[in-house]
Design an enzyme around this catalytic site. Structure first.
Site, short mmCIF file in Angstrom:
data_model
loop_
_atom_site.label_atom_id
_atom_site.label_comp_id
_atom_site.label_asym_id
_atom_site.label_seq_id
_atom_site.Cartn_x
_atom_site.Cartn_y
_atom_site.Cartn_z
N HIS A 233 0.87 -1.18 0.00
CA HIS A 233 0.00 0.00 0.00
C HIS A 233 0.90 1.22 0.00
O HIS A 233 1.84 1.30 0.79
CB HIS A 233 -0.89 0.01 1.24
CG HIS A 233 -1.59 1.33 1.42
ND1 HIS A 233 -2.30 1.93 0.41
CD2 HIS A 233 -1.68 2.16 2.49
CE1 HIS A 233 -2.79 3.08 0.85
NE2 HIS A 233 -2.43 3.24 2.09
N HIS B 117 1.08 5.76 -1.22
CA HIS B 117 0.39 6.97 -1.67
C HIS B 117 1.17 7.50 -2.88
O HIS B 117 1.38 8.71 -3.00
CB HIS B 117 0.32 8.01 -0.56
CG HIS B 117 -0.53 7.61 0.60
ND1 HIS B 117 -1.41 8.46 1.23
CD2 HIS B 117 -0.67 6.43 1.24
CE1 HIS B 117 -2.03 7.83 2.22
NE2 HIS B 117 -1.59 6.60 2.26
N ASP C 94 0.47 -5.20 -20.16
CA ASP C 94 1.51 -6.16 -19.78
C ASP C 94 1.35 -6.63 -18.33
O ASP C 94 1.82 -7.70 -17.96
CB ASP C 94 2.90 -5.53 -19.94
CG ASP C 94 3.41 -5.59 -21.38
OD1 ASP C 94 2.92 -6.45 -22.14
OD2 ASP C 94 4.29 -4.79 -21.74
N TYR D 65 7.37 -14.37 -22.88
CA TYR D 65 8.22 -13.34 -22.30
C TYR D 65 9.06 -13.91 -21.17
O TYR D 65 8.58 -14.73 -20.40
CB TYR D 65 7.35 -12.20 -21.76
CG TYR D 65 8.10 -11.01 -21.24
CD1 TYR D 65 8.41 -9.94 -22.07
CD2 TYR D 65 8.51 -10.96 -19.91
CE1 TYR D 65 9.10 -8.84 -21.59
CE2 TYR D 65 9.21 -9.86 -19.42
CZ TYR D 65 9.50 -8.80 -20.27
OH TYR D 65 10.19 -7.73 -19.78
N HIS E 106 -8.13 7.87 -1.42
CA HIS E 106 -7.04 7.40 -0.58
C HIS E 106 -5.80 7.08 -1.44
O HIS E 106 -4.98 7.97 -1.65
CB HIS E 106 -7.55 6.19 0.21
CG HIS E 106 -6.64 5.70 1.27
ND1 HIS E 106 -7.07 5.05 2.39
CD2 HIS E 106 -5.29 5.74 1.37
CE1 HIS E 106 -6.03 4.73 3.14
NE2 HIS E 106 -4.95 5.14 2.55
#
Lengths: 231, 231, 231, 231
Positions: free
Chosen positions: C94, C96, C119, C226, C168
Site C-alpha cells: 500500500h 500513496h 503487460d 516473455y 485514498h
C-alpha cells in the site's frame, strides 16, 4: 563471436536504464553486424544491471539463436524486420519511456515544435497505424516491425531515426547501438517538450521549415558545423 | 592564457549538467575577459563531464580561435554578439532546459507570477521574434544574438539576465560564468512554476508591481538586505 | 519464526522507498505464509531504511501480534481482509504514490490505454466506492479491505493485481512480496502514462481488446513467451 | 548557547535541500527556545550544505542578533511573528517548493482531496491575502508573518501546520524543527497530488468530512493508533 558488439549492446541497454528510459525490464537494445548478418540483443525479462556482455544473445536473420544460453528479447522479430528494411542502421532500441509513450498511447505523432527536435529528427516523429486483429494474433512482433517500415516508404530512416508504435511505445535506431541510444534519449526529451508546449498553448505552430532544415543540416548535413572533426 | 577563467567556464558547464539543465551535449557556458577582449567557451559536441579546463577554447572578438586544439561551440557567434552589446556581463549560458524551452517553443514570455521570479528577473522574461528565412540562411548564430539584443534596447540586461530564443531555448548571463549559471537554474525553476501555475489557473494575474520591485530590490538593489555583506 | 519471509518483506518495503513510491513513512508491504496462516508486515510509522528484518511484525489472521516488539502497520486489517479473500496471493503493498493517488483522489479508474498497462493489468484498474460514514467510524481499516474485495466478485485478483481506494491511494498484490512490489512500480508508471495521455488527448480511446489480450497473455498466459524459462 | 537547537536547525535546513524543496539558497528553517525566548535560524544567502551548526544565528524576540558572525535569514521577522502568535510551535520552514508555490502564485488554497492530505492537514491549506502596497514598503517581512497569523484567528495552528503566502510560497511549522521539516515534505506532496488531480478532473469533490476527520485523528488525535508508542 561478435564480442565487441556484445559489449556495445550491453552498454546501450544499461544506458537506457541510467537515463531513466527503462522501468523494471521494459526495454531493450540491439546491434547488427551486416557482414555476418547476425543480431546481438538483450535476453528477455532480465534487468540490464544484472547482465554481462556474455549474456547477450546472438540470433541470425531468421531469429534463430546462434549463440547464447538465454532466450532473446520477446521483441526480436520487430528488430529483425527493421534491420532487414533499413540498410544503413546497425543499432535499435525499444522502450516504454514516459513522454514518448504518452504520444503513442494518444495515437499522435510528436510535432516538430523547436530546434531541439530538429537537431535530431527531420520533421514530426511518425506514429504507426494500429495493428488489426489478425496481425496481432499471428506474428505480432514481426508485424509491429512491418507497420513501422510502412511509414518509411521512399524516406531515409536515418533522417528520422524513430517511430512510435500506436498504443505501445517508441523505437529508435542509428548507425550503432550507441547512436540508437542517444536517439532514444533525444526522443524522450523532445516528447516531453512537445507535451508541455501543447498543454501551455494548444494551437502552437510548428517550427518554420527553413529553421528546421538549418538545425538538422548544422548537425547532420554534408557541411555540418556541429561537433569536432572526425579523425 | 586565461587559466582561471577556463576553470570557471568548465565548472559552469559541468554545473549545467549537474542541475539537469543540459541533456546529452545540448548546452554551453562561456566567460569573457574584457581586458584582453577574449572569450573562453566550451568545445562543440562534447560532454562536459569528459572535459578538462585545458579543453576550453579561447576565441577573440571576431570568433577566431586564439588558443585550443578543439572547435568552439557552434553557438560561439551568438555569445559574442551578447558580450559585444551588453557591457556589464562576463558570463553566458545556453541550454535547452525543459520548462524554459516549452515557453520558447510556445513563443511566449515567462510571466512574472511570483516572488521567486522577481528575486532574479525584473518583469516577464522576454522571447525574441522568429528569425526570417534570410537571417537563418546566412549568419544564423550571429543573428540569434542580434534578435536577443533587439529586446534590450534602452534596458539594462543585468536586471533581466535571460531571454528565450523563439522556437529554440533560453540564454542567460551575468557578471561571471557562475552568476550566469545560477541565473540558468533560477530561470528553469521560474519557468516550471509559471507553467504549472498557468495550467492550474489560466487567467492568473501577474505579481503586483510593488511586490515585484520589493523582492528585486531586496536582493539586487543598492540597499539590498539579502545575503552576507561582501568583503 | 518466518525469518525468510521477514527478510523479503523488509526488502519490499525498502524497494518501495527506492522506487520513489513511498514519501516519509506513507506506505507498507507485507507477506503471508498460508501454511502457518501468519502475516509479516512493516511496523507502523517508521522509515524502512532504519529497519532490520527482525523489526518486522508477525500477526495472526485476527491481527493479533504473534511475534515482534513493535506495533504493526495501521493498515494491518486491510491487508488481512485481502489475504482472506484472495486465495492465490502472498504479498501486498500500500502506498500513496503520486500518479496512482491522483486517480484515487479523482475517483477514477486508470484506463487501459496502452500495452505497458496490458503487460501487467488486464483491463482498467478499478477504484472502490467511497466508504460511508458508519463504515469509517467503526472498523475503518477492515472496511477498506472489504470494499476492495467487493470489486473482485467473480474475478481473478491475479489478472488485476491492484485497486485504488477512493480518496485514498493504491493497493497492489502478487504471489510474493516481490511481485506485489513490482506491481506497485508498474501501477505508478501506468498511472503516469494514463494521466499524461489524458491531458494530451481528452477523448483518447482504450487499447483494442485483442491487443490487450495479446500483451497480457504474452507475459502471463499459459503459453507466455516473455522472460526466461523457470527452472 | 543553544548548541543542540543549532544542530537540529542545521539538519532541518539540510533536509529541505535533500528532499528537493530548496533550490539554490531559496529557503530556510528555524527553531525557537521558549524558555530563553531565542530563535536559531539559518544565515542569509548561503547554501545549507556549506554550513556548520556554529554558523546558525541566534536572535532574540526583537530580531537582534544574540550570537553568530553571520547575518540571519532575510525572513527573520516573518519567523518571529509566527513564534509570537503561535504558542505551541518550536520550528518553522519557508521554501519555494515547486507545487506548493504554484498554488501560492495562483492565489488558491490547496484543497483537501484525499487521505494523504488529511493525515497531516485538517482541511484546505489556506492562502493569505496579497499584501497592500504600504505593507510591502514598510516592514514587509514582519507583515508577511502578520497576514499568515490573520488566517488562524480562533484556530489551532497545530491542526493546520502550513499556510501559503499569496504570490510567494509556503511556510510550515511544528513542535520542533524536525516536525516543521516533515510538514514541508508533506505539504509539497499534497500540493503535487492536488495539482495533478485538478488537471485530471476539474470539478473534483473534496474528501468527505468524516473521512478527513478519521485520518487526522488516527494520526494526531488523543486516541491515535498510528506509529509507535512514545516512551
Amino acid at each position: 563471436m561478435l564480442e565487441e558488439l556484445k559489449q556495445r549492446v550491453l552498454e546501450a541497454n544499461q544506458a537506457l536504464v541510467k537515463h531513466g528510459l527503462v522501468i523494471l525490464t521494459w526495454g531493450n537494445a540491439s546491434g547488427f553486424d551486416r557482414e555476418q548478418a547476425m543480431m546481438v540483443i538483450k535476453p528477455s525479462g532480465l534487468a540490464a544491471s544484472d547482465l554481462y556482455a556474455s549474456d547477450m544473445v546472438v540470433v541470425d536473420k531468421m531469429g534463430k539463436v546462434a549463440e547464447g544460453r538465454l532466450k532473446p528479447s520477446a521483441d526480436t522479430s520487430t528488430h529483425l524486420e527493421l534491420y532487414k528494411a533499413f540498410d544503413g542502421i546497425a543499432g535499435i532500441t525499444h522502450t516504454h519511456s514516459i513522454y514518448a509513450t504518452m504520444f503513442a498511447q494518444a495515437n499522435l505523432p510528436i510535432p516538430c515544435l523547436g530546434t531541439t527536435h530538429a537537431d535530431t529528427f527531420f520533421g514530426d516523429v511518425p506514429v504507426t497505424r494500429l495493428l488489426e486483429k489478425k496481425e496481432v494474433e499471428r506474428e505480432y512482433e514481426r508485424n509491429t516491425g512491418k507497420i513501422i517500415v510502412e511509414l518509411f516508404a521512399g524516406k531515409d530512416p536515418l533522417t528520422m531515426p524513430a517511430a512510435l508504435a500506436a498504443g505501445h511505445g517508441p523505437f529508435t535506431w542509428g548507425r550503432s547501438p550507441g547512436e540508437a541510444l542517444r536517439n532514444a534519449v533525444a526522443l524522450e526529451a523532445v516528447a516531453e517538450l512537445a507535451w508541455g508546449t501543447l498543454l501551455l498553448k494548444q494551437d502552437v505552430k510548428r517550427l518554420p521549415e527553413y529553421l528546421m532544415e538549418k538545425h538538422y543540416e548544422r548537425k547532420h548535413g554534408s557541411g555540418a558545423t556541429y561537433g569536432q572533426n572526425k579523425k
